[in-house]
Write an enzyme that holds these catalytic residues in place. Structure first.
Site, PDB file in Angstrom:
ATOM      1  N   ARG A  43      48.284  49.826  21.271  1.00 38.05           N
ATOM      2  CA  ARG A  43      48.141  50.994  20.085  1.00 38.05           C
ATOM      3  C   ARG A  43      47.737  52.137  20.555  1.00 38.05           C
ATOM      4  O   ARG A  43      46.628  52.511  20.955  1.00 38.05           O
ATOM      5  CB  ARG A  43      47.051  50.241  19.100  1.00 38.05           C
ATOM      6  CG  ARG A  43      47.363  48.890  18.370  1.00 38.05           C
ATOM      7  CD  ARG A  43      46.437  48.663  17.469  1.00 38.05           C
ATOM      8  NE  ARG A  43      45.204  48.307  17.767  1.00 38.05           N
ATOM      9  CZ  ARG A  43      44.553  47.470  18.291  1.00 38.05           C
ATOM     10  NH1 ARG A  43      45.673  46.183  18.386  1.00 38.05           N
ATOM     11  NH2 ARG A  43      43.474  47.244  19.045  1.00 38.05           N
ATOM     12  N   LYS A 103      44.290  37.325  37.666  1.00 42.31           N
ATOM     13  CA  LYS A 103      44.269  36.018  38.239  1.00 42.31           C
ATOM     14  C   LYS A 103      44.971  34.849  37.565  1.00 42.31           C
ATOM     15  O   LYS A 103      45.677  33.895  38.406  1.00 42.31           O
ATOM     16  CB  LYS A 103      42.703  35.275  38.277  1.00 42.31           C
ATOM     17  CG  LYS A 103      42.318  35.381  36.749  1.00 42.31           C
ATOM     18  CD  LYS A 103      40.826  34.993  36.920  1.00 42.31           C
ATOM     19  CE  LYS A 103      40.161  35.229  35.642  1.00 42.31           C
ATOM     20  NZ  LYS A 103      40.113  36.624  34.880  1.00 42.31           N
ATOM     21  N   GLU A 127      42.558  42.353  44.988  1.00 41.23           N
ATOM     22  CA  GLU A 127      41.305  41.982  45.236  1.00 41.23           C
ATOM     23  C   GLU A 127      40.455  41.557  44.077  1.00 41.23           C
ATOM     24  O   GLU A 127      39.566  40.812  44.087  1.00 41.23           O
ATOM     25  CB  GLU A 127      40.727  43.154  46.072  1.00 41.23           C
ATOM     26  CG  GLU A 127      39.247  43.033  46.541  1.00 41.23           C
ATOM     27  CD  GLU A 127      39.235  41.854  47.730  1.00 41.23           C
ATOM     28  OE1 GLU A 127      38.577  40.908  47.482  1.00 41.23           O
ATOM     29  OE2 GLU A 127      39.889  41.762  48.659  1.00 41.23           O
ATOM     30  N   GLY A 185      26.321  38.481  26.007  1.00 46.28           N
ATOM     31  CA  GLY A 185      27.783  39.043  26.095  1.00 46.28           C
ATOM     32  C   GLY A 185      28.243  38.216  27.284  1.00 46.28           C
ATOM     33  O   GLY A 185      29.336  39.007  27.748  1.00 46.28           O
ATOM     34  N   GLU A 188      32.751  34.502  26.266  1.00 50.29           N
ATOM     35  CA  GLU A 188      33.425  35.014  25.376  1.00 50.29           C
ATOM     36  C   GLU A 188      33.172  34.222  23.695  1.00 50.29           C
ATOM     37  O   GLU A 188      32.713  33.384  23.873  1.00 50.29           O
ATOM     38  CB  GLU A 188      35.121  35.029  25.663  1.00 50.29           C
ATOM     39  CG  GLU A 188      35.309  35.597  26.872  1.00 50.29           C
ATOM     40  CD  GLU A 188      35.444  36.984  27.004  1.00 50.29           C
ATOM     41  OE1 GLU A 188      35.539  37.528  25.477  1.00 50.29           O
ATOM     42  OE2 GLU A 188      35.443  37.784  27.830  1.00 50.29           O
ATOM     43  N   LYS A 203      41.311  31.089  40.070  1.00 48.59           N
ATOM     44  CA  LYS A 203      40.733  31.573  41.412  1.00 48.59           C
ATOM     45  C   LYS A 203      40.966  30.591  42.659  1.00 48.59           C
ATOM     46  O   LYS A 203      40.907  31.053  43.682  1.00 48.59           O
ATOM     47  CB  LYS A 203      39.232  32.163  41.100  1.00 48.59           C
ATOM     48  CG  LYS A 203      39.201  33.064  39.837  1.00 48.59           C
ATOM     49  CD  LYS A 203      37.832  33.294  39.456  1.00 48.59           C
ATOM     50  CE  LYS A 203      37.803  34.574  38.386  1.00 48.59           C
ATOM     51  NZ  LYS A 203      36.455  34.644  37.936  1.00 48.59           N
ATOM     52  N   GLY A 305      32.669  42.093  35.003  1.00 43.33           N
ATOM     53  CA  GLY A 305      32.249  43.426  34.265  1.00 43.33           C
ATOM     54  C   GLY A 305      33.392  44.483  34.877  1.00 43.33           C
ATOM     55  O   GLY A 305      34.089  44.408  35.693  1.00 43.33           O
TER      56      GLY A 305
END
Length: 437
Positions: A43, A103, A127, A185, A188, A203, A305
């Site tokens: 959007r 990932k 990475e 936080g 999820e 991973k 993060g």
């Protein structure tokens, strides 16, 4: 160097900010200025705060953006399998370099991306796909290429590590620790990918592919989550001088016919407090690499993060940009070994088994007989008071058994047989034990 950015969410917006705030230093390191030539978003009119970028660079057509002749580097921060796979394959086949933090896509179909990169002659760097800002994949891909990696053991999901750390510190159950992680936080709204081990398994596949020069996909990884870990399991681990972590374990091994193989698994496990990974708390990640010449190496830091992940993304952007200016590309995918992936049943591990048994003579002998029947050796046995919590069942007792190393299939068959014993009221919990506990 003209950069196309796919996605401008948590990570993408941080990439924009870092690229702007460090523009002079980045130009000096690369030898050319980085310019954002386009940002593909779903959007265009969405409020994205004060981003230091001309609004005219936003587009809702990612295919058109990646196909533009003036684009040098494509940075993907969208995630998911499709349409991200199609975008990146298109860019790589056109000779552009790609930096991605995806990932799930790398674990699902990394081979298609590597093949497209080889066809187009550009670089594929990722990475940021594992362990955020921790420099991990490049050491495996480049620094340790002169060595032979034998095992990679890691905590690669910050959400589950926070939950298990909270359970260990406070004695809380899984549900309470998950609620705290959500409030802060770390988790999820739908934590399935984290708590059921899907994120860690993706991973693990990437780590195994790099460490063992073999294409390993998410489907090759044995996966178990942490939803069944209880406060009683955590207390039992403490009694053994251990803690519980969700581990990804990728290891070389030898099949029955003498062929070299690899095993890749993700599951909760008890590890001794003396193990380097035991002290990794909260939402941090850490990966323990063992190699024949280098010995034991530890990589530790924030694993997620926006800012840490963006840091890893920009590190890759610098590397691929330098390569383009020099007219070279990085070493291509190393999958020459092509080792078969060993089934989980052949993996060697140890079990911690908690049984609710009838407290009467002969029970321990019957239980020990089941272990002997399946070729599993018992390391320790601990008997406690009744732990069922059911009134009027004082004839019950808790029996906690830790095995020696055995094939996982034999251990699993032992547990199944124990469930059929008359003296065993229930198998309260089963956890694997890793390390030297």
């Amino acid at each position: 160097m003209r950069v196309a950015l796919l996605g401008c969410g948590t990570v993408g917006s941080e990439v924009v900010r870092l690229l702007h705030s460090q523009s002079a230093d980045l130009a000096a390191r690369i030898g050319a200025r980085l310019e954002i030539a386009g940002i593909a978003v779903r959007r265009i009119g969405r409020d994205r705060g004060e981003l230091p970028v001309d609004p005219a660079v936003f587009t809702a057509d990612p295919f058109d953006l990646v196909k533009r002749d003036d684009i040098d580097v494509v940075v993907e921060c969208v995630g998911g399998i499709e349409p991200a796979r199609s975008w990146l394959v298109e860019a790589l086949r056109a000779g552009k370099s790609v930096v991605t933090a995806n990932k799930a896509l790398l674990a699902e179909d990394g081979g298609a991306l590597h093949d497209a990169a080889a066809q187009g002659g550009g670089d594929l760097y990722y990475e940021a796909a594992v362990a955020g800002a921790i420099p991990l994949l490049r050491p495996l891909r480049e620094s340790l290429h002169g060595d032979r990696v034998t095992q990679v053991t890691g905590i690669v999901n910050g959400t589950t590590n926070f939950i298990l750390s909270a359970m260990d510190t406070t004695g809380a159950g899984f549900a309470e620790a998950l609620a705290e992680a959500t409030d802060l936080g770390y988790a999820e709204a739908d934590p399935t990918a984290d708590v059921e081990g899907f994120d860690a398994a993706a991973k693990a596949a990437i780590l195994a592919s790099l460490a063992f020069h073999t294409r390993v996909g998410a489907a090759d990884v044995h996966r178990e989550g942490i939803t069944e870990v209880t406060a009683a399991d955590v207390a039992s681990a403490k009694a053994m001088g251990c803690t519980i972590k969700l581990l990804c374990i990728a290891a070389r091994g030898t099949a029955a016919d003498g062929r070299e193989t690899v095993s890749v698994r993700v599951h909760p496990a008890m590890i001794p407090l003396s193990h380097p990974l035991a002290s990794v708390g909260d939402a941090f990640n850490a990966v323990f690499v063992e190699a024949e010449a280098a010995g034991q190496l530890m990589f530790y830091g924030p694993g997620a993060g926006g800012a840490p992940t963006a840091s890893a993304v920009l590190g890759d952007v610098v590397a691929v940009s330098r390569n383009r200016l020099a007219g070279v590309r990085a070493a291509s995918e190393s999958a020459y070994a092509d080792l078969p992936v060993r089934p989980m049943g052949e993996a060697l591990t140890r079990y911690h088994i908690s049984l609710d048994v009838t407290d009467r003579p002969g029970v321990l002998a019957a239980v020990a007989g089941v272990f002997a029947e399946h070729g599993v050796s018992i390391a320790t046995v601990r008997q406690g008071a009744a732990g069922s919590g059911v009134a009027g069942r004082d004839e019950d007792a808790d029996l906690v058994i830790v095995t020696h190393v055995a094939p996982d299939a034999a251990l699993a068959a032992t547990v199944q047989a124990l469930r059929g014993l008359d003296a065993v009221r229930s198998v309260a919990s089963v956890l694997r034990v890793e390390g030297s506990a």
